[in-house]
Scaffold this motif. Structure first.
Motif, PDB file in Angstrom:
ATOM      1  N   SER A  21      53.780 -27.724  30.143  1.00 40.33           N
ATOM      2  CA  SER A  21      54.296 -28.109  31.468  1.00 40.33           C
ATOM      3  C   SER A  21      55.715 -27.602  31.690  1.00 40.33           C
ATOM      4  N   VAL A  24      55.213 -24.204  32.922  1.00 41.81           N
ATOM      5  CA  VAL A  24      54.789 -24.237  34.327  1.00 41.81           C
ATOM      6  C   VAL A  24      56.019 -24.372  35.237  1.00 41.81           C
ATOM      7  N   PRO A 115      50.181 -30.466  33.176  1.00 40.29           N
ATOM      8  CA  PRO A 115      49.859 -29.285  33.986  1.00 40.29           C
ATOM      9  C   PRO A 115      48.749 -29.558  35.011  1.00 40.29           C
ATOM     10  N   LYS A 119      49.188 -28.938  38.899  1.00 46.31           N
ATOM     11  CA  LYS A 119      48.268 -28.099  39.670  1.00 46.31           C
ATOM     12  C   LYS A 119      47.764 -28.854  40.900  1.00 46.31           C
ATOM     13  N   VAL A 125      49.514 -22.956  38.232  1.00 51.89           N
ATOM     14  CA  VAL A 125      49.236 -23.193  36.810  1.00 51.89           C
ATOM     15  C   VAL A 125      48.120 -22.244  36.368  1.00 51.89           C
ATOM     16  N   LEU A 130      46.138 -24.450  31.679  1.00 51.48           N
ATOM     17  CA  LEU A 130      45.583 -25.743  32.073  1.00 51.48           C
ATOM     18  C   LEU A 130      44.538 -26.209  31.056  1.00 51.48           C
TER      19      LEU A 130
END
Ligand SMILES: [Mn+2]
Length: 314
Positions: A21, A24, A115, A119, A125, A130
């Protein structure tokens, strides 16, 4: 490349879900991947991190409210209320975050991973990330992927490694984020890949050590209604994955005792698969998990005490 957000910082949980994350956030907000800009931590260590003065925006991801001391998380929020832009979390207790920080600054909910939450809230993502994050945090519901296996091995190795320190953990975590981000941006990530591979090999070694150690577990043959296994690890033996060892040992034993060294200190770990046994109570401890406790002190003396206590269970 100029970074828009060099005055931003990400505080991420130091597990694979948290690390992915963080990546991300990096690709969505163009935050630099440096030690100053990404801090990897644990929910119960939030009060120990140091945030530089020039950081104006803080993004927190995969950090749960500290369940033993929620007030600690609250204090952190109060201290950085101005700077915190966003807090992303999927652990029980996230409604407290919404209460303390306001719903505008929180993306939270019951989700397999952070994540996934991101998303669902409009972040870009990559599918591969993911799937890896979901597999890492919810292994029972999502199958392992090549990426989750590749990254998790390195992460586990650095955590299991005897004498590994925070700097080395950071090094591996930073390489994982760089590997993900560079690959996503189509840049050469071969250096990072090499680092991850090197730690992956170390993990394979630790697994071998663990298998060998499992074979050495002996039956203590106590006058006790449970089957008790015992293992002594000598000083300087290679690292093992204790969690893995217990899982294997439970195929034969109800209770497993491992005596080992923590640097020079003698420690004894007692673990059980049975819910009916409360080890905290059995050893008159004030806290700990009912299924696993760690005792410090002379191996010999502690083993005598353990035998005596276990033999009360007829
Ligand atoms: Mn998580």
């Amino acid at each position: 490349m100029k970074f828009k957000n060099s005055n931003s910082c990400i505080i991420a949980h130091g597990d694979l879900d948290g690390i992915i994350s963080a990546a991300v956030l990096v690709i969505n907000l163009n935050i630099p991947v440096t030690k100053r800009n990404i801090i990897y931590t644990q929910p119960f260590e939030l009060d120990k991190i140091i945030i530089s003065d020039w950081i104006k925006k803080i993004y927190v991801t995969d950090i749960a409210v500290n369940n033993r001391e929620p007030e600690m998380t609250k204090r952190f929020i109060d201290m950085y209320r101005e700077e915190i832009v966003l807090w992303i979390d999927h652990h029980i207790g996230y409604s407290l975050l919404e209460e303390w920080l306001g719903e505008d600054k929180v993306i939270a909910g019951d989700s397999p991973s952070c994540p996934q939450l991101m998303k669902d809230n409009g972040f870009i993502v990559p599918e591969e990330w993911l799937a890896a994050a979901n597999a890492a945090d919810r292994p029972t519901d999502y199958p392992e992927t090549d990426l989750s296996r590749f990254l998790n091995k390195a992460l586990k190795a650095v955590i299991l490694k005897n004498g590994s320190n925070e700097i080395e953990k950071y090094f591996v975590m930073e390489n994982i984020v760089l590997y993900l981000v560079k690959s996503y941006r189509g840049k050469d990530a071969s250096m990072e890949k090499q680092v991850i591979e090197r730690y992956g090999k170390m993990y394979d070694e630790f697994m071998k050590n663990t298998e060998e150690a499992v074979k050495r577990i002996k039956d203590l043959e106590l006058k006790c209604k449970y089957k008790v296994g015992y293992l002594r690890l000598e000083k300087g033996e290679g690292s093992i994955d204790l969690t893995r060892l217990f899982i294997e040992a439970y195929k034969i034993y109800d209770i497993v005792i491992v005596q080992r060294y923590n640097i020079e200190e003698e420690v004894t770990i007692i673990s059980t698969k049975l819910k009916e046994i409360d080890l905290v109570k059995l050893f008159d401890l004030v806290s700990g998990a009912s299924f696993r406790v760690t005792l410090k002190g002379s191996h010999k003396e502690i083993l005598e005490i353990i035998k005596e206590r276990l033999e009360r269970l007829r």
